[in-house]
Design an enzyme around this catalytic site. Structure first.
Site, PDB file in Angstrom:
ATOM      1  N   ASP A 114      36.318  31.810  37.030  1.00  0.00           N
ATOM      2  CA  ASP A 114      36.392  32.980  36.162  1.00  0.00           C
ATOM      3  C   ASP A 114      35.164  32.956  35.271  1.00  0.00           C
ATOM      4  O   ASP A 114      34.800  31.906  34.716  1.00  0.00           O
ATOM      5  CB  ASP A 114      37.662  32.938  35.296  1.00  0.00           C
ATOM      6  N   SER A 147      27.492  42.597  44.575  1.00  0.00           N
ATOM      7  CA  SER A 147      28.277  41.559  43.899  1.00  0.00           C
ATOM      8  C   SER A 147      28.151  40.232  44.638  1.00  0.00           C
ATOM      9  O   SER A 147      27.649  40.150  45.754  1.00  0.00           O
ATOM     10  CB  SER A 147      29.743  41.967  43.818  1.00  0.00           C
ATOM     11  N   ARG A 172      30.551  38.526  45.762  1.00  0.00           N
ATOM     12  CA  ARG A 172      31.847  38.219  46.394  1.00  0.00           C
ATOM     13  C   ARG A 172      31.703  37.401  47.684  1.00  0.00           C
ATOM     14  O   ARG A 172      30.976  37.762  48.596  1.00  0.00           O
ATOM     15  CB  ARG A 172      32.616  39.527  46.560  1.00  0.00           C
ATOM     16  N   ASP A 193      47.392  34.648  35.334  1.00  0.00           N
ATOM     17  CA  ASP A 193      47.238  35.529  34.176  1.00  0.00           C
ATOM     18  C   ASP A 193      46.682  36.912  34.529  1.00  0.00           C
ATOM     19  O   ASP A 193      46.798  37.840  33.751  1.00  0.00           O
ATOM     20  CB  ASP A 193      46.333  34.876  33.110  1.00  0.00           C
ATOM     21  N   HIS A 194      46.090  37.048  35.711  1.00  0.00           N
ATOM     22  CA  HIS A 194      45.422  38.318  36.042  1.00  0.00           C
ATOM     23  C   HIS A 194      46.375  39.334  36.672  1.00  0.00           C
ATOM     24  O   HIS A 194      46.662  40.372  36.109  1.00  0.00           O
ATOM     25  CB  HIS A 194      44.262  38.065  37.007  1.00  0.00           C
TER      26      HIS A 194
HETATM   27 FE1  F3S Z   1      41.385  37.882  31.703  1.00  0.00          FE
HETATM   28 FE2  F3S Z   1      39.815  39.744  30.743  1.00  0.00          FE
HETATM   29 FE3  F3S Z   1      39.457  37.277  30.084  1.00  0.00          FE
HETATM   30  S1  F3S Z   1      40.539  39.617  32.813  1.00  0.00           S
HETATM   31  S2  F3S Z   1      40.210  36.018  31.755  1.00  0.00           S
HETATM   32  S3  F3S Z   1      41.235  38.496  29.597  1.00  0.00           S
HETATM   33  S4  F3S Z   1      37.874  38.743  30.598  1.00  0.00           S
END
Ligand code: F3S
Length: 645
Positions: free
Chosen positions: A119, A536, A538, A64-65
């Protein structure tokens, strides 16, 4: 004494430690999720663990990103994740199926279960009564391999909701109020638990908007009870059998109580550049705007979109405003297409985007320079929109939609008349054809992992050696950040699954010859000053040095998260007993850590011998319990493998 909702779930899942606030506990993880930007590394780590099949009840890999494909790298990553998922028992949500948190809530979330995701907005799952936390990729890999997830046993804040939201005031305004009260630091080390009569007036997607943005409080997670509203939602998703009731005991004890009267709330905005910089819309009313973006994992549910469509129906967005809309999932998108709401959005001039993170992660729709952008998202940090001087305000879909029509900040409760009744459908449109089920264990052997040229294996880690002899290939000063160690930025972001490529940039701002010299040396030690590894979290800042052969880092002091990332990577973190001894090592001096394994194993003092200068330098390892075992095993992956055996 009774239990809070969070305590009830933790009690059922605790496998290490005891339910004592502030102490470290290990919990069993039922479900995991990944998104593609962090998922490639998580799956490389999972592969490196050598586990055939995930041991969780349900693991899902979402794309999705990084859905923009302007080079082969992102597409290669998608194919890699898809094939790993198929082979190892993970469900794969294809690009186009939607944002991880929205889809997970619809199709996979189960009340009372634990979920970790690579996430930070994984707490969205708390809207359906899950104990859901954002975690590092390695944590997720370990959980998929059957290992526990370690957290500090949290305090609990109870947010007591009373009353009912006024027309055109929404769940977003609730979480903005919580942020105003508690601030972006107010949730650290805490679970935010919602209760009270007012909860009954909120649907699951509305609750999920609130738990989603609880991440901005810095909270461990946020959670709602699982009640008849939750059951209705699950029934409408064809998953009634996943429901179970979950509520706090009447005599549960909370560390703090916040009271919010829903009926008193007014539409609000988080002003630039922090999610807790809250002002009522009435204070901003009349201010000109340039852009409106509706969507993201915070506000892209079916009801959000239906409200927006009803506001825009038969109207045209203001000539000076660019309006973009991204439904959160294929389910939502498809239902809008079938019931005609999509036509209303298109007719109003909305630029319809694919159901993905899109502008929220800077994938397009950057505002004009200095532009004012109203977004229904959860973060408004400076520069995140892709425009350095963009001014991002976080608002509800209702506020965003009316303001898109007027071209200025507009309070929907002032502008709009009576609100029609918006109800969740009795049955959502269920079509999981973009979720690929994993291969059966019998078929899994024949599944080929699709590794494009951008996918490189996870660096190999080995158990801590008996003794280490290596040169101080690099000596740096104070306040070295993870950006110094491993820079981020758009130029190298597509290479997050390619550690050898990334290694060329390691410490480049300090000494561009370091990567080459480290590779030639084979083994090396890095020496640094105070607050080494700040910035961060990371994990690449530990994984890339691991790839380059760094065996130990000796500094005056470490930043906490980086130190644990080094341990997880199997790199020995040492601090000078006397900070002034930093001066006793020069770059390229040959160092020896004699019998280091035995010293760590038996908690004996550790000494570095500077062979070049013939000086002994005392250092601290400060390792105990689990972190000692992880380091001796050569990192968290090896440790988890050992535990599983
Ligand atoms: Fe995507 Fe933004 Fe949520 S990057 S997972 S919609 S915080």
């Amino acid at each position: 004494m009774g239990y809070t909702i969070a305590e009830k779930i933790l009690k059922e899942h605790i496998v290490d430690g005891e339910l004592k606030k502030g102490t470290e506990i290990g919990i069993r993880i039922d479900q995991t999720l990944t998104q593609d930007a962090t998922g490639t590394m998580a799956y490389l780590e999972f592969e490196a663990m050598g586990v055939d099949r995930v041991k969780t009840e349900r693991s899902v890999a979402y794309i999705d990103h990084n859905t923009l494909q302007s080079g082969f790298e992102n597409a290669d990553d998608h194919r890699f994740i898809g094939s790993v998922a198929k082979k190892h028992g993970i469900y794969f949500s294809r690009p186009g199926n939607g944002i991880c948190h929205q889809v997970h809530l619809e199709r996979f979330g189960v009340p009372g279960k634990t979920l970790i995701g690579s996430d930070s907005h994984t707490p969205t799952g708390g809207g359906i009564g899950m104990f859901a936390c954002g975690a590092g990729g390695l944590d997720v890999a370990v959980a998929m391999g059957g290992g526990a997830y370690y957290i500090t046993c949290p305090q609990t804040v109870r947010v007591n909701l009373t009353g009912k939201l006024a027309p055109w005031v929404s769940a977003k305004d609730v979480i903005l109020e919580v942020l105003r009260i508690l601030t972006v630091k107010g949730g650290v080390g805490k679970v935010i638990e919602y209760g009270g009569e007012g909860v009954k007036s909120l649907t699951v997607p509305e609750r999920a908007t609130i738990t989603n943005m609880g991440a901005e409080l810095g909270a461990t997670t946020s959670i709602f009870p699982s009640d008849e509203i939750t059951l209705e939602f699950l029934k409408a998703q064809g998953r009634a059998d996943a429901w179970k009731e979950l509520k706090a005991d009447d005599d549960a004890e909370y560390d703090k109580i916040v009271n919010i009267d829903l009926s008193a709330l007014k539409p609000a905005a988080a002003c630039p550049h922090s999610p807790d910089n809250i002002k009522p819309i009435s204070e901003l009313a009349g201010k000109k705007i340039d852009q409106v973006c509706i969507g993201s994992c915070t506000n892209s549910s079916y009801l959000d979109m239906m409200k927006v469509a009803s506001i825009l129906k038969g109207k045209t967005c203001h000539p000076d405003v660019s309006l973009s809309i991204a439904p959160g999932s294929k389910q939502v998108f498809n239902m809008l297409a079938e019931n005609g709401a999509l036509a209303d959005l298109i007719a109003a001039g909305a630029r319809i985007l694919e159901c993905a993170c899109g502008p929220c992660i800077g994938m397009g729709q950057s505002p004009n320079s200095g532009g004012i952008s109203l977004r229904t998202f959860n973060r408004n940090f400076e520069g995140r929109s892709g425009t350095a001087d963009g001014q991002v305000y976080l608002v509800s879909p209702e506020t965003a939609a009316v303001s898109a029509l007027t071209g200025v900040f507009t309070d929907p409760t002032e502008y709009l008349g009576d609100m029609p009744e918006f109800k969740l459908p009795e049955k959502f449109l269920i079509n999981d054809n973009m979720i690929v089920a994993p291969a059966s264990p019998e078929e899994a052997d024949s599944v080929e992992i699709l590794r494009g040229p951008n996918i490189k294996p996870f660096p190999v880690t080995t158990p801590l050696e008996e003794s280490i002899q290596a040169a101080a290939v690099l000596k740096v000063g104070d306040n070295i950040t993870t950006d110094h160690i491993m820079p981020a930025g758009a130029k190298i972001l597509p290479y997050r699954s390619n550690i050898p490529y990334l290694s060329q940039f390691c410490f480049g701002v300090c000494d561009s010859t370091f990567p080459q010299r480290a590779l030639e040396a084979g083994k090396s030690i890095v020496v640094g000053g105070s607050n080494y590894g700040q910035g961060s979290s990371r994990e690449h800042a530990a994984l890339v040095p691991l790839y380059l052969g760094v065996k130990a880092v000796i500094v005056k002091s470490f930043a906490r998260i980086h130190r644990s990332n080094l341990i997880n990577a199997g790199i020995l973190p040492l601090t000078f007993v006397h900070e002034s001894d930093y001066d006793l090592i020069d770059q390229n001096d040959e160092l020896e850590l004699a019998d280091i394994r035995a010293c760590i194993e038996n908690d004996k003092p550790v000494t570095v011998k500077n062979l070049t200068k013939n000086i002994m330098i005392p250092v601290n390892a400060d390792l105990s319990g689990r972190s000692k075992d992880i380091l001796l095993a050569g990192g968290l992956l090896n440790y988890t493998k050992q535990q599983a055996e």
